[in-house]
Design a protein around this motif. Structure first.
Motif, PDB file in Angstrom:
ATOM      1  N   ALA A 266       0.828  -1.205   0.000  1.00  0.00           N
ATOM      2  CA  ALA A 266       0.000   0.000   0.000  1.00  0.00           C
ATOM      3  C   ALA A 266       0.866   1.260   0.000  1.00  0.00           C
ATOM      4  N   LEU A 267       1.925   1.255   0.810  1.00  0.00           N
ATOM      5  CA  LEU A 267       2.809   2.411   0.855  1.00  0.00           C
ATOM      6  C   LEU A 267       3.554   2.598  -0.461  1.00  0.00           C
ATOM      7  N   SER A 268       3.905   1.483  -1.104  1.00  0.00           N
ATOM      8  CA  SER A 268       4.669   1.567  -2.357  1.00  0.00           C
ATOM      9  C   SER A 268       3.842   2.152  -3.501  1.00  0.00           C
ATOM     10  N   ARG A 269       2.507   2.112  -3.367  1.00  0.00           N
ATOM     11  CA  ARG A 269       1.652   2.668  -4.417  1.00  0.00           C
ATOM     12  C   ARG A 269       1.550   4.189  -4.343  1.00  0.00           C
ATOM     13  N   ARG A 270       1.971   4.755  -3.211  1.00  0.00           N
ATOM     14  CA  ARG A 270       1.952   6.202  -3.080  1.00  0.00           C
ATOM     15  C   ARG A 270       3.209   6.787  -3.740  1.00  0.00           C
ATOM     16  N   ASN A 271       3.098   8.013  -4.160  1.00  0.00           N
ATOM     17  CA  ASN A 271       4.223   8.686  -4.803  1.00  0.00           C
ATOM     18  C   ASN A 271       4.875   9.632  -3.810  1.00  0.00           C
ATOM     19  N   TYR A 272       6.080   9.260  -3.349  1.00  0.00           N
ATOM     20  CA  TYR A 272       6.801  10.091  -2.397  1.00  0.00           C
ATOM     21  C   TYR A 272       7.936  10.865  -3.056  1.00  0.00           C
ATOM     22  N   ALA A 273       8.058  10.754  -4.351  1.00  0.00           N
ATOM     23  CA  ALA A 273       9.178  11.395  -5.041  1.00  0.00           C
ATOM     24  C   ALA A 273       9.033  12.911  -5.011  1.00  0.00           C
ATOM     25  N   PRO A 274      10.131  13.611  -4.764  1.00  0.00           N
ATOM     26  CA  PRO A 274      10.072  15.073  -4.832  1.00  0.00           C
ATOM     27  C   PRO A 274       9.671  15.531  -6.226  1.00  0.00           C
ATOM     28  N   ILE A 275       8.967  16.649  -6.320  1.00  0.00           N
ATOM     29  CA  ILE A 275       8.498  17.134  -7.614  1.00  0.00           C
ATOM     30  C   ILE A 275       9.660  17.556  -8.502  1.00  0.00           C
ATOM     31  N   GLN A 276      10.665  18.187  -7.909  1.00  0.00           N
ATOM     32  CA  GLN A 276      11.764  18.705  -8.706  1.00  0.00           C
ATOM     33  C   GLN A 276      13.075  18.527  -7.952  1.00  0.00           C
ATOM     34  N   GLU A 277      14.102  18.115  -8.682  1.00  0.00           N
ATOM     35  CA  GLU A 277      15.401  17.950  -8.063  1.00  0.00           C
ATOM     36  C   GLU A 277      16.002  19.304  -7.716  1.00  0.00           C
ATOM     37  N   GLN A 278      16.692  19.356  -6.587  1.00  0.00           N
ATOM     38  CA  GLN A 278      17.417  20.554  -6.190  1.00  0.00           C
ATOM     39  C   GLN A 278      18.886  20.350  -6.540  1.00  0.00           C
ATOM     40  N   ILE A 279      19.386  21.127  -7.477  1.00  0.00           N
ATOM     41  CA  ILE A 279      20.771  20.993  -7.914  1.00  0.00           C
ATOM     42  C   ILE A 279      21.485  22.322  -7.712  1.00  0.00           C
ATOM     43  N   VAL A 280      22.656  22.265  -7.076  1.00  0.00           N
ATOM     44  CA  VAL A 280      23.458  23.452  -6.801  1.00  0.00           C
ATOM     45  C   VAL A 280      24.814  23.282  -7.460  1.00  0.00           C
ATOM     46  N   GLN A 281      25.274  24.332  -8.124  1.00  0.00           N
ATOM     47  CA  GLN A 281      26.584  24.313  -8.758  1.00  0.00           C
ATOM     48  C   GLN A 281      27.559  25.117  -7.901  1.00  0.00           C
ATOM     49  N   ILE A 282      28.624  24.470  -7.430  1.00  0.00           N
ATOM     50  CA  ILE A 282      29.665  25.135  -6.657  1.00  0.00           C
ATOM     51  C   ILE A 282      30.917  25.131  -7.513  1.00  0.00           C
ATOM     52  N   GLN A 283      31.199  26.255  -8.153  1.00  0.00           N
ATOM     53  CA  GLN A 283      32.289  26.312  -9.117  1.00  0.00           C
ATOM     54  C   GLN A 283      32.080  25.197 -10.151  1.00  0.00           C
ATOM     55  N   ASN A 284      32.981  24.234 -10.213  1.00  0.00           N
ATOM     56  CA  ASN A 284      32.839  23.153 -11.196  1.00  0.00           C
ATOM     57  C   ASN A 284      32.338  21.853 -10.566  1.00  0.00           C
ATOM     58  N   ILE A 285      31.733  21.954  -9.404  1.00  0.00           N
ATOM     59  CA  ILE A 285      31.213  20.781  -8.695  1.00  0.00           C
ATOM     60  C   ILE A 285      29.691  20.863  -8.635  1.00  0.00           C
ATOM     61  N   THR A 286      29.013  19.762  -8.978  1.00  0.00           N
ATOM     62  CA  THR A 286      27.551  19.704  -8.970  1.00  0.00           C
ATOM     63  C   THR A 286      27.068  18.936  -7.746  1.00  0.00           C
ATOM     64  N   VAL A 287      26.182  19.564  -6.983  1.00  0.00           N
ATOM     65  CA  VAL A 287      25.615  18.929  -5.793  1.00  0.00           C
ATOM     66  C   VAL A 287      24.119  18.753  -6.004  1.00  0.00           C
TER      67      VAL A 287
END
Length: 225
Positions: free
Chosen positions: A116-137
């Protein structure tokens, strides 16, 4: 395949649940016996479902659940406990649990609740991506990369980086960092912060061009991006 983290300190019960979830449910299961480990695993990896025993050594499962929710954890969480009083159920659900199963329980009921829990959608709507100089977080799936190369961080290192990013440009005192990541009831000394910063710096600086994590003498740290 559903990826499950089970936190249960009863060795016989933990082994039994792990075996049944793998054999009868076909799920992928990781099993820990300490509350601190449950928090670290959940904070540092992706799971479709956390099954947390309430009474865990180190940090209670209900507190692990509450901390994860406070920090924005969006995955499914089930509390597994012998506490069957109404008030206990309310506390568990208010802490952020999606379901609450009382021991002893039938395996078929546990499997049905997982489905029952697996049928629910817990995924975030949008990914949060931060660029620190040449590093992607990627703050959503908790990964750090330099081009195609992944920079492997421990759960504590990522929590520290995440905290600094969300407060970029601000000086974070050591006491606040310690409280947010380790908690004041932790046995770790406050010098653990400096050691974790040193290790995080080393990994980031292998690809970065300057000292992104600045030390503020006598106070704490800030991220300069």
């Amino acid at each position: 395949m559903l990826n499950i983290l089970l936190a249960e300190d009863d060795l016989l019960l933990g082994e039994l649940i792990t075996h049944l979830l793998k054999q009868k449910g076909g799920y992928q299961v990781e099993w820990v016996t300490q509350g601190d480990d449950a928090y670290d695993y959940a904070a540092g990896s992706h799971y479709d479902l956390l099954i947390l025993d309430w009474m865990l050594p180190g940090e209670e499962g209900v507190r692990v659940c509450s901390r994860l929710r406070e920090e924005g954890y969006s995955g499914a969480i089930m509390m597994l406990t012998a506490k069957d009083a109404l008030q206990d159920r309310i506390i568990g659900l208010d802490a952020g649990a999606d379901d609450y199963l009382v021991k002893p329980f039938e395996v078929d009921e546990l499997l049905a609740r997982i489905r029952a829990l697996s049928r629910r959608n817990y995924a975030p709507i949008q990914e949060q991506i931060v660029q620190i100089q040449n590093i992607t977080v990627n703050l959503t799936n908790r990964t750090v990369s330099y081009g195609e190369e992944e920079i492997l961080l421990t759960p504590r290192e990522f929590q520290l980086l995440d905290l600094l990013i969300r407060n970029k440009g601000q000086v974070l005192p050591r006491e606040i960092i310690y409280d947010r990541i380790w908690g004041y009831d932790s046995d770790a000394g406050i010098k653990t912060i400096d050691a974790t910063v040193k290790l995080l710096r080393k990994k980031l600086h292998a690809h970065g061009k300057k000292d992104m994590i600045q030390s503020i003498r006598g106070v704490g740290y800030k991220l300069d991006i």
